[in-house]
Enzyme design. Sequence first.
Site, short mmCIF file in Angstrom:
data_model
loop_
_atom_site.label_atom_id
_atom_site.label_comp_id
_atom_site.label_asym_id
_atom_site.label_seq_id
_atom_site.Cartn_x
_atom_site.Cartn_y
_atom_site.Cartn_z
N HIS A 1 -2.40 0.89 6.88
CA HIS A 1 -2.81 0.90 5.48
C HIS A 1 -3.08 2.32 5.02
O HIS A 1 -3.53 3.17 5.80
CB HIS A 1 -4.07 0.06 5.28
N HIS B 1 -6.13 1.95 -4.08
CA HIS B 1 -5.14 1.43 -3.13
C HIS B 1 -4.77 0.02 -3.55
O HIS B 1 -5.26 -0.51 -4.56
CB HIS B 1 -5.74 1.41 -1.71
N CYS C 1 0.82 -1.22 0.00
CA CYS C 1 0.00 0.00 0.00
C CYS C 1 0.85 1.26 0.00
O CYS C 1 0.60 2.21 -0.77
CB CYS C 1 -0.97 -0.01 1.17
#
Length: 283
Positions: free
Chosen positions: A242, A254, A189
């Site tokens: 994240h 993402h 990420c």
Amino acid sequence: MFRSVVKRAVSVTAAITILMTGGLAGTAYGAKDDMDPVSLARELVGSSYSAGQNAPVKGFDASGLVHYVYQTLDYEIPRYMNAQYKMDKPFIESLSDVEPGDIVFFGENGFIDFNGIYMGNNQFAMSSKMMDKVVLRNVNSYKSQFIGARRVLTKADLLRANLILDARKYLGTPYVFGAKYGQTKTFDCSSFVKTVFAQNNIELPRVSRNQALEGKYVTRQNLQVGDLVFFTTKDSGGKIGHVGIYTGDGMMIHTYGEGGVKYSTIESGWWDDHYVTARRLVQ
């Protein structure tokens, strides 16, 4: 621009069909007036052509599509094509200088025949009478008819749109935890976010927890296109683990798990429940 206050909830069915692989978006925060012009125009691809109209339920003519997109995002522009061409905005003479979000005009013999919104990657969106719908076209196919463009977006707006366009290039790229930064065959990420922002001359730390210290804090209700959104994960021990890039309409782009880089909603399900904060890098 890019309205930061959500005024109305909307369906994102078209966005799901056209823009993403991922879950359905809800309506808690999403609204079309927090999108960017390129993403909104892409969502309208396939809408009906209708002479004299400028609304999704009735259809669009060429200038009606342009007017609807920019009015929805709170840019004041004229309704009709000749006035759009003459409006007091920077004029772009060369096709090679056109940027995503510019309004492009085509014609011959001194007359404007049609216009559209430049989408990047040599494409523009237009409402085509011949095709009876909103379509994407290769701008180079109309090079001989190009008569200029008007730039409505500010530098910050252009940067936000380019961030999303650059992120979209990697849709489907596999997710690998700890993926090495500097290559684009795999991402985790934070390496994905760092790569996209670096391509737009914004340097970020490598790890999401540190990225969450950059820029300016922004509330969830005031999210804009290009903001970074942060979440906990099942392995992060209640801390940030994240990060994604907010794309408007309650969505982020993402990478996490199966499917790699994708669009997902932040309005329901896991990401809604594990949302932590957001940061703004583009002022």
